[in-house]
Every structure is written in structure tokens, then in C-alpha cells.
Design a protein around this motif. Structure first.
Motif, PDB file in Angstrom:
ATOM      1  N   CYS A 142       0.854  -1.122  -0.006  1.00  0.00           N
ATOM      2  CA  CYS A 142       0.003   0.011  -0.307  1.00  0.00           C
ATOM      3  C   CYS A 142       1.006   1.770   0.287  1.00  0.00           C
ATOM      4  O   CYS A 142       1.876   1.189   0.766  1.00  0.00           O
ATOM      5  N   ILE A 143       0.151   2.316  -0.617  1.00  0.00           N
ATOM      6  CA  ILE A 143       0.991   3.427  -0.234  1.00  0.00           C
ATOM      7  C   ILE A 143       0.308   4.255  -0.056  1.00  0.00           C
ATOM      8  O   ILE A 143      -0.693   5.160  -1.080  1.00  0.00           O
ATOM      9  N   SER A 144       0.657   5.338   0.474  1.00  0.00           N
ATOM     10  CA  SER A 144      -0.321   6.221   1.704  1.00  0.00           C
ATOM     11  C   SER A 144       0.914   7.799   2.182  1.00  0.00           C
ATOM     12  O   SER A 144       1.759   7.570   2.628  1.00  0.00           O
ATOM     13  N   PRO A 145       0.697   8.445   1.491  1.00  0.00           N
ATOM     14  CA  PRO A 145      -0.130   9.317   0.051  1.00  0.00           C
ATOM     15  C   PRO A 145       0.337   8.365  -0.993  1.00  0.00           C
ATOM     16  O   PRO A 145       1.814   7.877  -1.258  1.00  0.00           O
ATOM     17  N   SER A 146      -0.709   8.458  -2.212  1.00  0.00           N
ATOM     18  CA  SER A 146      -0.226   7.946  -3.565  1.00  0.00           C
ATOM     19  C   SER A 146       0.329   8.894  -4.337  1.00  0.00           C
ATOM     20  O   SER A 146       0.174   9.276  -4.392  1.00  0.00           O
ATOM     21  N   ASN A 147       1.059   7.565  -4.987  1.00  0.00           N
ATOM     22  CA  ASN A 147       1.399   8.276  -6.315  1.00  0.00           C
ATOM     23  C   ASN A 147       0.514   7.455  -7.059  1.00  0.00           C
ATOM     24  O   ASN A 147       0.926   5.685  -7.115  1.00  0.00           O
ATOM     25  N   PRO A 148       0.154   7.343  -8.283  1.00  0.00           N
ATOM     26  CA  PRO A 148      -0.089   8.672  -8.980  1.00  0.00           C
ATOM     27  C   PRO A 148      -0.997   9.585  -8.441  1.00  0.00           C
ATOM     28  O   PRO A 148      -2.085  10.721  -8.832  1.00  0.00           O
ATOM     29  N   THR A 149      -2.221   8.775  -7.594  1.00  0.00           N
ATOM     30  CA  THR A 149      -2.932  10.293  -7.427  1.00  0.00           C
ATOM     31  C   THR A 149      -2.996  11.634  -6.174  1.00  0.00           C
ATOM     32  O   THR A 149      -4.317  12.250  -5.841  1.00  0.00           O
ATOM     33  N   GLY A 150      -2.321  11.382  -4.860  1.00  0.00           N
ATOM     34  CA  GLY A 150      -1.439  12.085  -3.717  1.00  0.00           C
ATOM     35  C   GLY A 150      -2.806  11.481  -3.241  1.00  0.00           C
ATOM     36  O   GLY A 150      -3.212  12.805  -2.037  1.00  0.00           O
ATOM     37  N   ARG A 151      -3.954  10.759  -3.225  1.00  0.00           N
ATOM     38  CA  ARG A 151      -4.286   9.875  -2.064  1.00  0.00           C
ATOM     39  C   ARG A 151      -3.891   9.336  -0.922  1.00  0.00           C
ATOM     40  O   ARG A 151      -2.932   9.422  -1.302  1.00  0.00           O
ATOM     41  N   THR A 152      -4.362   9.683   0.630  1.00  0.00           N
ATOM     42  CA  THR A 152      -4.071   8.843   1.594  1.00  0.00           C
ATOM     43  C   THR A 152      -4.990   7.853   1.953  1.00  0.00           C
ATOM     44  O   THR A 152      -6.016   7.598   1.563  1.00  0.00           O
ATOM     45  N   LEU A 153      -4.840   7.413   2.393  1.00  0.00           N
ATOM     46  CA  LEU A 153      -5.361   6.136   3.181  1.00  0.00           C
ATOM     47  C   LEU A 153      -5.743   6.271   4.940  1.00  0.00           C
ATOM     48  O   LEU A 153      -5.061   7.223   5.952  1.00  0.00           O
ATOM     49  N   SER A 154      -7.750   6.276   5.078  1.00  0.00           N
ATOM     50  CA  SER A 154      -7.322   7.448   6.244  1.00  0.00           C
ATOM     51  C   SER A 154      -7.533   6.419   7.474  1.00  0.00           C
ATOM     52  O   SER A 154      -7.436   4.803   7.075  1.00  0.00           O
ATOM     53  N   ASN A 155      -7.243   6.277   8.675  1.00  0.00           N
ATOM     54  CA  ASN A 155      -7.520   5.669   9.970  1.00  0.00           C
ATOM     55  C   ASN A 155      -8.453   4.048   9.406  1.00  0.00           C
ATOM     56  O   ASN A 155      -8.443   2.688  10.273  1.00  0.00           O
ATOM     57  N   GLU A 156      -9.875   5.091   9.284  1.00  0.00           N
ATOM     58  CA  GLU A 156     -10.567   3.851   9.398  1.00  0.00           C
ATOM     59  C   GLU A 156     -10.603   2.197   7.566  1.00  0.00           C
ATOM     60  O   GLU A 156     -10.220   1.949   7.743  1.00  0.00           O
ATOM     61  N   ASP A 157      -9.609   3.200   6.848  1.00  0.00           N
ATOM     62  CA  ASP A 157      -8.711   2.336   5.276  1.00  0.00           C
ATOM     63  C   ASP A 157      -8.148   1.650   6.555  1.00  0.00           C
ATOM     64  O   ASP A 157      -7.611   0.039   6.064  1.00  0.00           O
ATOM     65  N   LEU A 158      -7.340   2.061   7.105  1.00  0.00           N
ATOM     66  CA  LEU A 158      -6.423   1.184   8.030  1.00  0.00           C
ATOM     67  C   LEU A 158      -6.530   0.017   8.372  1.00  0.00           C
ATOM     68  O   LEU A 158      -5.937  -0.680   8.382  1.00  0.00           O
ATOM     69  N   ARG A 159      -7.864   0.471   9.152  1.00  0.00           N
ATOM     70  CA  ARG A 159      -8.343  -0.931  10.499  1.00  0.00           C
ATOM     71  C   ARG A 159      -8.810  -1.938   9.123  1.00  0.00           C
ATOM     72  O   ARG A 159      -8.794  -2.823   9.754  1.00  0.00           O
ATOM     73  N   ALA A 160      -9.623  -1.472   8.590  1.00  0.00           N
ATOM     74  CA  ALA A 160     -10.114  -2.577   7.073  1.00  0.00           C
ATOM     75  C   ALA A 160      -9.308  -3.219   6.846  1.00  0.00           C
ATOM     76  O   ALA A 160      -9.710  -4.034   6.136  1.00  0.00           O
ATOM     77  N   MET A 161      -8.325  -2.096   6.289  1.00  0.00           N
ATOM     78  CA  MET A 161      -7.055  -3.212   5.387  1.00  0.00           C
ATOM     79  C   MET A 161      -6.189  -4.625   6.834  1.00  0.00           C
ATOM     80  O   MET A 161      -6.658  -5.347   7.090  1.00  0.00           O
ATOM     81  N   ALA A 162      -5.896  -4.467   8.107  1.00  0.00           N
ATOM     82  CA  ALA A 162      -5.429  -5.222   9.119  1.00  0.00           C
ATOM     83  C   ALA A 162      -7.118  -6.044   9.289  1.00  0.00           C
ATOM     84  O   ALA A 162      -5.900  -7.473   9.410  1.00  0.00           O
ATOM     85  N   ALA A 163      -8.027  -5.608   9.529  1.00  0.00           N
ATOM     86  CA  ALA A 163      -8.847  -6.319  10.025  1.00  0.00           C
ATOM     87  C   ALA A 163      -9.091  -7.289   9.045  1.00  0.00           C
ATOM     88  O   ALA A 163      -8.842  -8.800   9.451  1.00  0.00           O
ATOM     89  N   ALA A 164      -9.115  -7.353   7.780  1.00  0.00           N
ATOM     90  CA  ALA A 164      -8.726  -8.008   6.581  1.00  0.00           C
ATOM     91  C   ALA A 164      -7.196  -9.352   6.260  1.00  0.00           C
ATOM     92  O   ALA A 164      -7.948 -10.131   6.457  1.00  0.00           O
ATOM     93  N   LEU A 165      -6.797  -8.485   6.699  1.00  0.00           N
ATOM     94  CA  LEU A 165      -5.391  -9.402   7.007  1.00  0.00           C
ATOM     95  C   LEU A 165      -4.892 -10.344   8.182  1.00  0.00           C
ATOM     96  O   LEU A 165      -3.848 -10.939   7.829  1.00  0.00           O
ATOM     97  N   GLU A 166      -5.821  -9.613   9.300  1.00  0.00           N
ATOM     98  CA  GLU A 166      -5.678 -10.737  10.636  1.00  0.00           C
ATOM     99  C   GLU A 166      -5.258 -11.462  10.771  1.00  0.00           C
ATOM    100  O   GLU A 166      -6.696 -12.409  10.368  1.00  0.00           O
TER     101      GLU A 166
END
Lengths: 356, 356
Positions: A142-166
Motif C-alpha cells: 500500500c502507498i499513502s500518500p499515493s503516487n499517482p493520485t495524492g490520496r491518503t489512506l484514512s484510519n478507517e481504511d487502515l483499520r479495514a485493511m488490518a482487519a482483513a489481513l488479521e
């Protein structure tokens, strides 16, 4: 880039045009004259590893969990080569940095893409992410802030990613090369605060305008670091000693002020660029929360490659979104590594290309 | 190294103790202050590639046959990864630099060793070399002057090697990192003058005391260079721009004088070390024609690892010859990267270890 006409304006750059801060330059000048610059330990100067370790909560101050590399590019290469074996699946963002799938294939792995859907401003889509996971998934990038979009992952995004990988044992590679270039109130969060098996990739290239100094790092999981360190010794021995010593100055107050100034400059440029893209071109552009790119929706004018070609003919360089994956199609990546006047002229030429 | 006692004398070093010449240091200080140091082209600064190309007759001045790398270590890694596929045999010198067989194995290849027989002062043995060639031989690595022996390949050796390889399609990797450190009347010859399919690996680390600057190169066969360049982009992007620009100064007259002075210093140390090894220890040592190592025959005292251990206890660091291959067994690699007084004290301690 090779086919750009003379006098072209480059809005395709992935490197800051701002100068390396004085605090680094002066220190480097002292180092090359006063000190002998032999090999450091393969893993880097202990003092530098200590500073890097202090920046990441999850490392608990353990310097042996940090390797200093010849730029974050080497850090990415080492990490993927260490983690990915033949037949492994690696989840990559779409759109995302072009080096990811190539290195995954070099390592014998299979790139699988999770969508950051263009239709939702390239935000993280937890559901799509979960769908792409399989028993063969070995690594997620994962990349945040992103190349190419400049978007970031929010805490909510990160929690969802972590939960999916747990419980999966999957390693996350968190590419944080842009993390000091943010336009939000606070520095973006890192997945390493939410998920244990993380390897963070960072460096000074973008935040301190030090691309040519080749100073990056990877840090995280002790066993991965240990294997990556062996490879690092055979790949480059160690990062440039001059760059390593100069890098120490980037943990100073003066350097922090320089970073703030750099952020301020890029934020102003971002606002200006977004405003003229809207007013002059009437196009939708993604509002970046970090890095120095925006994605401009040119889908009304054809596929992104042919629109980028038309831009080239009008002497303005952009990068077709298709280079970053299927979700990038219909967009151009436009960077604001240029001052106001250059951005103005660049957008004027983009306008000519579109109306022409 | 890790187990060395405090106050140990290090005669195991593979890095010059002499300072980087002033001409480089001053130029580097100017560059970091006056210039912005962004990415160069992946292959390196065109002006630097031109200078490098001018040093090798077989390149015919073609700069596109040169890649600048993060030290000669990266050059070696890129070349082996590019040339070696699973199942290929790679001919390596025994004794030889420890990184060769490891990287060959990383690439999936099989290291096969040709002898530089200890019994013949580690000279090239054309007959043994020919015997090791097989239809599966893909690459040959040669190094002259040699690490660990300091021996060079004569024109006769190089002609014999080229004759053995003629028509096989095998690539030779010629590791020439020590070629400017010679104690003969003329600079040692290079296989590239005798055999076409050669990739030369070079750099400034040893000859200009610039180990920590990470500045090396590979050059040769256009198709190999093309593939290696792609890999180089993903591994490090480019070598340090500061180091690349400073390196330009090493083609100056002042730099040539510095190189001569460095050679003179090492030659004096070599002569002194050989003389005290004979007079104080009564041991046979190989007379190096280049680099800064000699191999000391300690076979009368046990295997090289246990003798090196006894040296460690007397606070003098050497490298057991067995680390470099079977032909190195019975010898210690002793380097003369230290001044006369340190060499004297080191040999005194070696004597205590042997008599103790």
C-alpha cells in the motif's frame, strides 16, 4: 519523455523542483571536506538507524529493525525480492507505482490488483480489497500518500485493511516515501500502527528534495529485515556515506522548518493548480492530500495515452493514467513540481491541446 | 570482525585507509552547495559515461555501453543477475572474492571453480581453466589484480583465456576494481583487449579511496548493458548524483598525480610488509602485483581458520584463506591498508600468536 519537443513544460515529473534545504547542503559540504567517507556497516550508520527507528512507534526503538538503502527504490526492491517467492500472489494498488508489478514479476510472483476506484476519487475500497485476498496472497503493497493520485489512506481504511489481513500471516509493504508531504492537518497515519507484520519503506528523496542523494530505508519485522540485509550487502554494500551523514541533519529543528516550508509551497501550488484546471479547462481533478500529483479526468477527450500525445504536441508533458493501471485510464497524472508561472503556462498549453 | 578484542589491529580490511584526494573533496563540497542534485539518467551522467568509455579501448567511445552504478558491487550484482539463468554454470576463480558464488547461486546458477593454484603462487592455470569449461558454461569471472592474492593476469594468461573461450559464446566478467592499484611498470592488461564478449566492472572505491561514495560502473556488450540497465533502474534508480559529479574530477591531472602518490605509498607498504613477514615470521608470503593484499602461508601452524582465531586472541585481525576457496586454505589474507608502524605492530602480534 524522450519524444518531448524542445521548450516543453514538464508536468510529468516525479521529483521536487525545490532545492535541498541549506541545513543539509552545508552539513554535506563539511562532511566531504572534514571527514573520510569509507564504508558504513551494511545496515547503515548506527546513529542514523536510531533516528529512523525513533520515527516509527511499531519499532519500539529497535535500530536492528532498520536498514538504510540507496534510496527507497532499493528498499522496495530488497523487500519484494526477500518476501516474494515463485507462485506467490502480491496485492498491488490500481492505480499504483509502475515499479511494483515489474519487481513482483522479477521475483517470480503474480501481481493481483485491488481497486482504488476512479469513480470514488481513488479512495480505498475495503470490499474489493477483501475479495482479492486468497490463500496464495503473500504480500500486500500500500502507498499513502499515493503516487499517482495524492490520496491518503484514512484510519478507517487502515483499520479495514488490518482487519482483513488479521491472522493471514500476510506481510504489508507500506510505501511511505511521500508521508512528509501532506496537506492535511496531521501527518497521515501508517498501517504499521494498525498491523504488526508491516515493512515500512521511506526516505528523504521527496520530502527533502534529495532524489539524487539516494537515501532511503526499510524497517519492520526482524526476520524480514535480517534476510533483506544479506541481499542489501550483495546489491550495494551500503548507501552513500556522504548521504547518510548529511541525512542526520534532517532530524534537526532547522530541517523541520524547511519541511514545513516545503509543505506550504506545495499546498499553495496544489490549490492554484486545482483552481486553474477547473477554471481554464473545466475538468475534474482529484484533490491530493499529499505527494505532488493530481489526476485530471480527460476521459471526454479520448483514451489517456492519445490525450497525453496531444499534450506532447503542444509541448506539455503529462503521464497517461493507463501507465498506473486500469483505474488510471481516462486520467492524466499532472504534477505540481513547478512554480505558479510554469503551472499557468502548462495549463494554457493543455487547453490548446484539448481545444485543438 | 565482530569478535575482535578492543584495541585490535585490523589487517583484514578491504578498504584503503588513505584519504580521498583533495581534488575530489573540494569538488564535492562545491557541488553540494552550488548545485541541485536530482536524479540523473538511470545510466548515469552523460559526461561521466563519456569519460569512463574513453578508458576502455574495446568500447570504441560508445557511451551507451556504460552504466554508472552504486559502487562496483551493484555492477557485479546487475551483471550476474542479467547473464546467469537457472542451470547455467559460472566459472569462478579459486581463491576469489566471496560475493561471486553467492550471487551466482541467487541467480540460480552453479558456481564451478578454476584453480589459481597456491602451489604456483596463485598464478593462472590455463590447463585447469580449459578443463572446467563445459557446454553449460555461460559466464566466466576473472579478477586482476586479484582479491585476495594481489596477483595479476599476464598478457599470456589473458590470451590463453581468450583462446579457450573463442567461439563458445561465453561472456567474461572482468572485475577490474583494483586495476589502478598496481606495482608493476605498466597498468595490468584487461581481457577486454583480447576477448570481445567482455563486461568490465570498475569503480573509484579502491583507487581513489572512495569506498563510501558508492561509485562504480559496468561496460561492454551492448545487449547485456541494455538488460542490466532495466534492472539497475528498479534496483537503485541511479548512483548518487553527488558522487557522480565528484567522480568527474578523477579524470583530471591532479587526480592522476594523487593516484600515482597512492600507488607509491601502497608499494612502499607492500615491500615493508613482505620484508617483515619474512624477517620476523620466517613465513612465505605472495608478492602482490596490485591491490593491497598478500597471502601469507601459515599451513605449518594448522588450518587457516584456527590460525586466524589465534591471531584474533592476540588482537590482530586477518582473514582466513579458506573464506576465498579451497586454494586459499593454509593462508591468511593480510592487507596493507595501514601505515608502517601499524604493520610493524601487527606482525609483532602475529608472531606472538604463532609462537604462543
Amino acid at each position: 519523455f524522450d519524444r518531448a519537443l524542445p521548450g516543453s513544460i514538464n508536468l510529468g515529473l516525479g521529483e521536487p523542483d525545490l532545492p535541498t534545504p541549506d541545513v543539509i547542503r552545508k552539513e554535506a559540504a563539511r562532511i566531504v571536506v572534514e571527514e573520510q567517507n569509507g564504508y558504513t556497516q551494511h545496515a547503515g550508520l548506527p546513529s542514523l538507524r536510531e533516528r529512523i527507528a525513533s520515527d516509527y512507534r511499531f519499532l519500539e526503538g529497535k535500530t536492528e529493525r532498520v536498514i538504510v538503502t540507496a534510496g527507497s527504490q532499493e528498499a522496495l526492491y530488497l523487500t519484494l525480492m526477500t518476501l516474494v517467492d515463485v507462485g506467490d500472489e502480491v496485492l498491488l494498488p490500481d492505480p499504483g507505482f509502475v515499479a511494483y508489478p515489474t519487481i513482483v514479476r522479477m521475483a517470480g510472483g503474480t501481481p493481483i490488483f485491488y481497486s482504488l476506484p476512479a469513480g470514488n476519487d481513488f479512495e480505498f475500497d475495503a470490499e474489493d480489497f477483501r475479495r482479492r485476498l486468497s490463500p496464495r496472497t503473500k504480500v500486500v503493497v500500500c502507498i499513502s500518500p499515493s503516487n499517482p493520485t495524492g490520496r491518503t489512506l484514512s484510519n478507517e481504511d487502515l483499520r479495514a485493511m488490518a482487519a482483513a489481513l488479521e491472522g493471514t500471516g500476510v506481510h504489508v509493504i507500506s510505501d511511505e516515501i511521500y508521508i512528509e508531504l501532506y496537506y492535511t492537518h496531521e501527518k497521515p497515519s501508517t498501517i504499521s500502527d494498525f498491523y504488526e507484520r508491516t515493512i515500512v519503506i521511506g526516505g528523504l528523496s521527496k520530502s527533502m528534495s534529495m532524489t539524487g542523494w539516494r537515501l532511503g530505508w526499510l524497517c519492520g519485522d526482524e526476520s524480514v529485515i535480517k534476510s533483506a540485509l544479506v541481499l542489501h550487502g550483495y546489491v550495494t554494500t551500503c548507501a552513500s556515506t556522504v548521504s547518510q551523514k548529511a541525512a542526520l541533519a534532517s532530524w534537526s529543528d532547522e530541517a523541520e522548518r524547511a519541511r514545513e516550508e516545503i509543505r506550504r509551497t506545495f499546498r499553495e501550488r496544489r490549490d492554484h493548480l486545482l483552481s486553474i484546471i477547473e477554471s481554464e479547462l473545466g475538468l475534474r481533478a482529484i484533490s491530493p492530500r499529499g505527494a505532488f500529483y493530481t489526476m485530471v479526468d480527460v476521459s471526454a477527450y479520448g483514451d489517456s495515452m492519445s490525450v497525453a500525445e496531444r499534450m506532447l504536441e503542444q509541448r506539455v508533458i503529462t503521464v497517461p493514467g493507463s501507465a498506473f493501471g486500469t483505474e488510471g485510464e481516462g486520467f492524466l497524472r499532472v504534477s505540481f513540481c513547478a512554480d505558479r508561472e510554469v503551472l499557468d503556462e502548462g495549463v494554457r498549453r493543455m487547453n490548446e491541446a484539448l481545444k485543438g
